[in-house]
Design a protein around this motif. Structure first.
Motif, PDB file in Angstrom:
ATOM      1  N   MET A   1      42.255  48.114  41.242  1.00 50.28           N
ATOM      2  CA  MET A   1      42.651  48.326  39.877  1.00 50.28           C
ATOM      3  C   MET A   1      41.587  47.726  38.961  1.00 50.28           C
ATOM      4  O   MET A   1      40.970  46.738  39.294  1.00 50.28           O
ATOM      5  CB  MET A   1      43.987  47.643  39.590  1.00 50.28           C
ATOM      6  CG  MET A   1      45.167  48.207  40.345  1.00 50.28           C
ATOM      7  SD  MET A   1      46.702  47.328  40.005  1.00 50.28           S
ATOM      8  CE  MET A   1      46.928  47.662  38.297  1.00 50.28           C
ATOM      9  N   ARG A   2      41.436  48.346  37.814  1.00 49.73           N
ATOM     10  CA  ARG A   2      40.494  47.826  36.829  1.00 49.73           C
ATOM     11  C   ARG A   2      41.276  47.505  35.563  1.00 49.73           C
ATOM     12  O   ARG A   2      41.976  48.342  35.024  1.00 49.73           O
ATOM     13  CB  ARG A   2      39.419  48.852  36.538  1.00 49.73           C
ATOM     14  CG  ARG A   2      38.310  48.300  35.681  1.00 49.73           C
ATOM     15  CD  ARG A   2      37.185  49.299  35.507  1.00 49.73           C
ATOM     16  NE  ARG A   2      36.545  49.696  36.737  1.00 49.73           N
ATOM     17  CZ  ARG A   2      35.576  49.010  37.355  1.00 49.73           C
ATOM     18  NH1 ARG A   2      35.167  47.864  36.861  1.00 49.73           N
ATOM     19  NH2 ARG A   2      35.028  49.459  38.457  1.00 49.73           N
ATOM     20  N   LEU A   3      41.188  46.260  35.116  1.00 48.99           N
ATOM     21  CA  LEU A   3      41.885  45.820  33.914  1.00 48.99           C
ATOM     22  C   LEU A   3      40.960  45.913  32.713  1.00 48.99           C
ATOM     23  O   LEU A   3      39.754  45.699  32.829  1.00 48.99           O
ATOM     24  CB  LEU A   3      42.367  44.375  34.080  1.00 48.99           C
ATOM     25  CG  LEU A   3      43.352  44.122  35.221  1.00 48.99           C
ATOM     26  CD1 LEU A   3      43.659  42.629  35.329  1.00 48.99           C
ATOM     27  CD2 LEU A   3      44.626  44.898  35.010  1.00 48.99           C
ATOM     28  N   GLN A   4      41.539  46.204  31.545  1.00 47.45           N
ATOM     29  CA  GLN A   4      40.744  46.271  30.330  1.00 47.45           C
ATOM     30  C   GLN A   4      40.200  44.895  29.984  1.00 47.45           C
ATOM     31  O   GLN A   4      40.881  43.889  30.138  1.00 47.45           O
ATOM     32  CB  GLN A   4      41.600  46.754  29.162  1.00 47.45           C
ATOM     33  CG  GLN A   4      41.969  48.198  29.239  1.00 47.45           C
ATOM     34  CD  GLN A   4      42.805  48.615  28.046  1.00 47.45           C
ATOM     35  OE1 GLN A   4      43.336  47.796  27.309  1.00 47.45           O
ATOM     36  NE2 GLN A   4      42.921  49.917  27.852  1.00 47.45           N
ATOM     37  N   GLY A   5      38.956  44.853  29.544  1.00 49.57           N
ATOM     38  CA  GLY A   5      38.349  43.602  29.117  1.00 49.57           C
ATOM     39  C   GLY A   5      37.825  42.740  30.250  1.00 49.57           C
ATOM     40  O   GLY A   5      37.304  41.659  30.015  1.00 49.57           O
ATOM     41  N   ILE A   6      37.977  43.207  31.497  1.00 49.19           N
ATOM     42  CA  ILE A   6      37.486  42.462  32.662  1.00 49.19           C
ATOM     43  C   ILE A   6      36.653  43.441  33.483  1.00 49.19           C
ATOM     44  O   ILE A   6      37.131  44.503  33.856  1.00 49.19           O
ATOM     45  CB  ILE A   6      38.643  41.913  33.527  1.00 49.19           C
ATOM     46  CG1 ILE A   6      39.545  41.009  32.688  1.00 49.19           C
ATOM     47  CG2 ILE A   6      38.104  41.163  34.729  1.00 49.19           C
ATOM     48  CD1 ILE A   6      40.772  40.519  33.410  1.00 49.19           C
ATOM     49  N   SER A   7      35.418  43.080  33.788  1.00 47.64           N
ATOM     50  CA  SER A   7      34.512  44.030  34.436  1.00 47.64           C
ATOM     51  C   SER A   7      34.627  44.062  35.955  1.00 47.64           C
ATOM     52  O   SER A   7      33.870  44.762  36.597  1.00 47.64           O
ATOM     53  CB  SER A   7      33.074  43.699  34.039  1.00 47.64           C
ATOM     54  OG  SER A   7      32.748  42.390  34.468  1.00 47.64           O
ATOM     55  N   LYS A   8      35.558  43.334  36.517  1.00 47.36           N
ATOM     56  CA  LYS A   8      35.653  43.298  37.970  1.00 47.36           C
ATOM     57  C   LYS A   8      36.878  44.058  38.446  1.00 47.36           C
ATOM     58  O   LYS A   8      37.843  44.207  37.707  1.00 47.36           O
ATOM     59  CB  LYS A   8      35.625  41.827  38.363  1.00 47.36           C
ATOM     60  CG  LYS A   8      36.614  41.299  39.272  1.00 47.36           C
ATOM     61  CD  LYS A   8      36.439  39.796  39.458  1.00 47.36           C
ATOM     62  CE  LYS A   8      37.270  39.328  40.596  1.00 47.36           C
ATOM     63  NZ  LYS A   8      37.312  37.921  40.767  1.00 47.36           N
ATOM     64  N   GLU A   9      36.828  44.565  39.673  1.00 49.12           N
ATOM     65  CA  GLU A   9      37.963  45.291  40.244  1.00 49.12           C
ATOM     66  C   GLU A   9      38.879  44.343  40.985  1.00 49.12           C
ATOM     67  O   GLU A   9      38.428  43.373  41.595  1.00 49.12           O
ATOM     68  CB  GLU A   9      37.470  46.390  41.181  1.00 49.12           C
ATOM     69  CG  GLU A   9      36.933  47.580  40.439  1.00 49.12           C
ATOM     70  CD  GLU A   9      37.069  48.853  41.227  1.00 49.12           C
ATOM     71  OE1 GLU A   9      37.951  48.957  42.092  1.00 49.12           O
ATOM     72  OE2 GLU A   9      36.273  49.758  40.964  1.00 49.12           O
TER      73      GLU A   9
END
Length: 73
Positions: A1-9
């Motif tokens: 999953m990719r969260l908004q504002g965070i560049s890591k999966e």
């Protein structure tokens, strides 16, 4: 999953696998600690009593048991 504002999966887990004391991560790094959890009669949804780790406020969150969420390692 990719969260908004965070560049890591992140790896998502179903809400039904969460336990009291787990920390969840939301968009922009917002973190919550699970204090209590209650299943609905049908077991399809779960009501969580959660504490914000950013400001200490306590509130509730309702999720379907199959909803994917990010759990802190």
């Amino acid at each position: 999953m990719r969260l908004q504002g965070i560049s890591k999966e992140f790896k998502g887990v179903e809400a039904s696998s969460l336990k009291i004391g787990d920390i969840t991560i939301w968009n922009y790094g917002y973190k919550e600690e699970i204090l209590e959890m209650y299943y609905s009669k049908s077991k399809k949804t779960i009501n969580f009593k959660i504490k914000s780790l950013s400001n200490g406020s306590i509130h509730t969150r309702q999720l379907r048991a199959t909803t994917l969420v990010v759990k802190s390692q």
